[in-house]
Design a protein around this motif. Structure first.
Motif, PDB file in Angstrom:
ATOM      1  N   SER A  80       0.832  -1.201   0.000  1.00  0.00           N
ATOM      2  CA  SER A  80       0.000   0.000   0.000  1.00  0.00           C
ATOM      3  C   SER A  80       0.866   1.251   0.000  1.00  0.00           C
ATOM      4  N   LYS A  81       0.232   2.375  -0.199  1.00  0.00           N
ATOM      5  CA  LYS A  81       0.903   3.664  -0.284  1.00  0.00           C
ATOM      6  C   LYS A  81       1.807   3.891   0.912  1.00  0.00           C
ATOM      7  N   GLY A  82       3.058   4.224   0.640  1.00  0.00           N
ATOM      8  CA  GLY A  82       4.014   4.509   1.688  1.00  0.00           C
ATOM      9  C   GLY A  82       4.989   3.384   1.971  1.00  0.00           C
ATOM     10  N   ASP A  83       4.680   2.152   1.522  1.00  0.00           N
ATOM     11  CA  ASP A  83       5.628   1.057   1.682  1.00  0.00           C
ATOM     12  C   ASP A  83       6.856   1.311   0.814  1.00  0.00           C
ATOM     13  N   LEU A  84       7.969   0.719   1.197  1.00  0.00           N
ATOM     14  CA  LEU A  84       9.215   0.896   0.450  1.00  0.00           C
ATOM     15  C   LEU A  84       9.492  -0.317  -0.430  1.00  0.00           C
ATOM     16  N   THR A  85      10.225  -0.081  -1.519  1.00  0.00           N
ATOM     17  CA  THR A  85      10.532  -1.137  -2.479  1.00  0.00           C
ATOM     18  C   THR A  85      11.966  -1.009  -2.974  1.00  0.00           C
ATOM     19  N   ILE A  86      12.649  -2.145  -3.079  1.00  0.00           N
ATOM     20  CA  ILE A  86      13.892  -2.228  -3.845  1.00  0.00           C
ATOM     21  C   ILE A  86      13.525  -2.823  -5.196  1.00  0.00           C
ATOM     22  N   ASP A  87      13.826  -2.114  -6.251  1.00  0.00           N
ATOM     23  CA  ASP A  87      13.391  -2.496  -7.591  1.00  0.00           C
ATOM     24  C   ASP A  87      14.611  -2.601  -8.504  1.00  0.00           C
ATOM     25  N   ARG A  90       9.240   4.523  -3.152  1.00  0.00           N
ATOM     26  CA  ARG A  90       8.118   4.537  -2.224  1.00  0.00           C
ATOM     27  C   ARG A  90       6.863   4.213  -3.026  1.00  0.00           C
ATOM     28  N   VAL A  91       6.057   3.289  -2.525  1.00  0.00           N
ATOM     29  CA  VAL A  91       4.944   2.730  -3.284  1.00  0.00           C
ATOM     30  C   VAL A  91       3.775   3.713  -3.397  1.00  0.00           C
ATOM     31  N   TYR A  92       3.221   3.795  -4.632  1.00  0.00           N
ATOM     32  CA  TYR A  92       1.949   4.472  -4.881  1.00  0.00           C
ATOM     33  C   TYR A  92       1.863   5.867  -4.270  1.00  0.00           C
ATOM     34  N   LEU A  93       2.868   6.654  -4.497  1.00  0.00           N
ATOM     35  CA  LEU A  93       2.842   8.009  -3.950  1.00  0.00           C
ATOM     36  C   LEU A  93       1.690   8.808  -4.528  1.00  0.00           C
ATOM     37  N   GLN A  94       1.529   8.709  -5.849  1.00  0.00           N
ATOM     38  CA  GLN A  94       0.492   9.488  -6.529  1.00  0.00           C
ATOM     39  C   GLN A  94       0.149   8.812  -7.845  1.00  0.00           C
ATOM     40  N   ASP A  95      -1.138   8.642  -8.108  1.00  0.00           N
ATOM     41  CA  ASP A  95      -1.607   8.062  -9.375  1.00  0.00           C
ATOM     42  C   ASP A  95      -0.960   6.716  -9.662  1.00  0.00           C
ATOM     43  N   ASP A  96      -0.749   5.916  -8.590  1.00  0.00           N
ATOM     44  CA  ASP A  96      -0.173   4.571  -8.730  1.00  0.00           C
ATOM     45  C   ASP A  96       1.224   4.582  -9.349  1.00  0.00           C
TER      46      ASP A  96
END
Length: 208
Positions: free
Chosen positions: A79-86, A106-112
């Motif tokens: 969900s929005k705000g989770d962190l990701t290593i990509d 940072r996941v889904y900050l704005q407009d997915d």
């Protein structure tokens, strides 16, 4: 400034790499409280190593991708705000080629659309392991990161015939349910497709 920043990161890695915690000696895993670290090492061990992971040279687009989600919100969903290593091939428009690059997002900050917090994340490849080096200063969300933070990993790989294989830890878009994330083992040979080289064996996190 960019050169000085790069040198400082390299220096930090060299100084700290000699004192990484040993999580495989059979002792009780240590508890790391929220934000009680300066750097984390996130290591993914695979059964084999896709050739494209072994180099940052120009690679074909969409041939491989590794993504690790961290449940910063503690809501057990991505969900929005989770962190990701990509880690994926990134198009370099200057020459039209692709290069393997890791980013902290940072996941889904704005407009997915994920927000890139640290571009060109440092990572190392050795044997069948990929290790990412993440500094706490790169995101305020990491102040909430601890040995109790749950994670979700996924890897995709396309062979020369464009046949896709994939693997997940623990399952597709599901977070782990562990008491300590120092070392998390995955079911072996649970990959989908025909490329055993993408089978995740374990993920380890070292805190410094």
């Amino acid at each position: 400034m960019q050169l000085l920043r790069l040198l400082s990161i390299v220096g930090l890695i060299l100084v700290l790499s000699s004192c990484k915690s040993d999580s495989s000696d059979g002792s009780e895993p240590p508890i790391v409280e929220e934000g009680d670290f300066d750097v984390i090492y996130v290591t993914v061990k695979l059964e084999g190593m896709p050739e494209l992971f072994a180099t940052t040279d120009t690679v074909n687009s969409n041939k491989t991708e590794l993504k690790i989600y961290f449940d910063i919100n503690e809501d057990n969903v991505i969900s929005k705000g989770d962190l990701t290593i990509d880690l994926r091939p990134i198009l370099f428009t200057t020459n039209g080629d692709y290069r393997l690059e890791a980013n902290l997002t940072r996941v889904y900050l704005q407009d997915d659309i994920d927000e890139i917090l640290e571009k060109g994340l440092q990572f190392e490849v050795a044997d069948n392991e990929i290790t990412f080096i993440v500094g706490k200063a790169w995101s305020e969300q990491l102040e909430y990161f601890s040995s109790n933070t749950q994670l979700s990993a996924q890897i995709f790989y396309w062979d020369e015939n464009d046949v896709q294989s994939s693997d997940y830890l623990p399952a597709y878009r599901r977070f782990t349910q562990v008491n300590n994330n120092l070392i998390i083992k995955d079911d072996l040979r649970d990959y989908e497709g025909n490329a055993s080289i993408i089978d995740i064996q374990e993920i380890r996190i070292d805190y410094l």
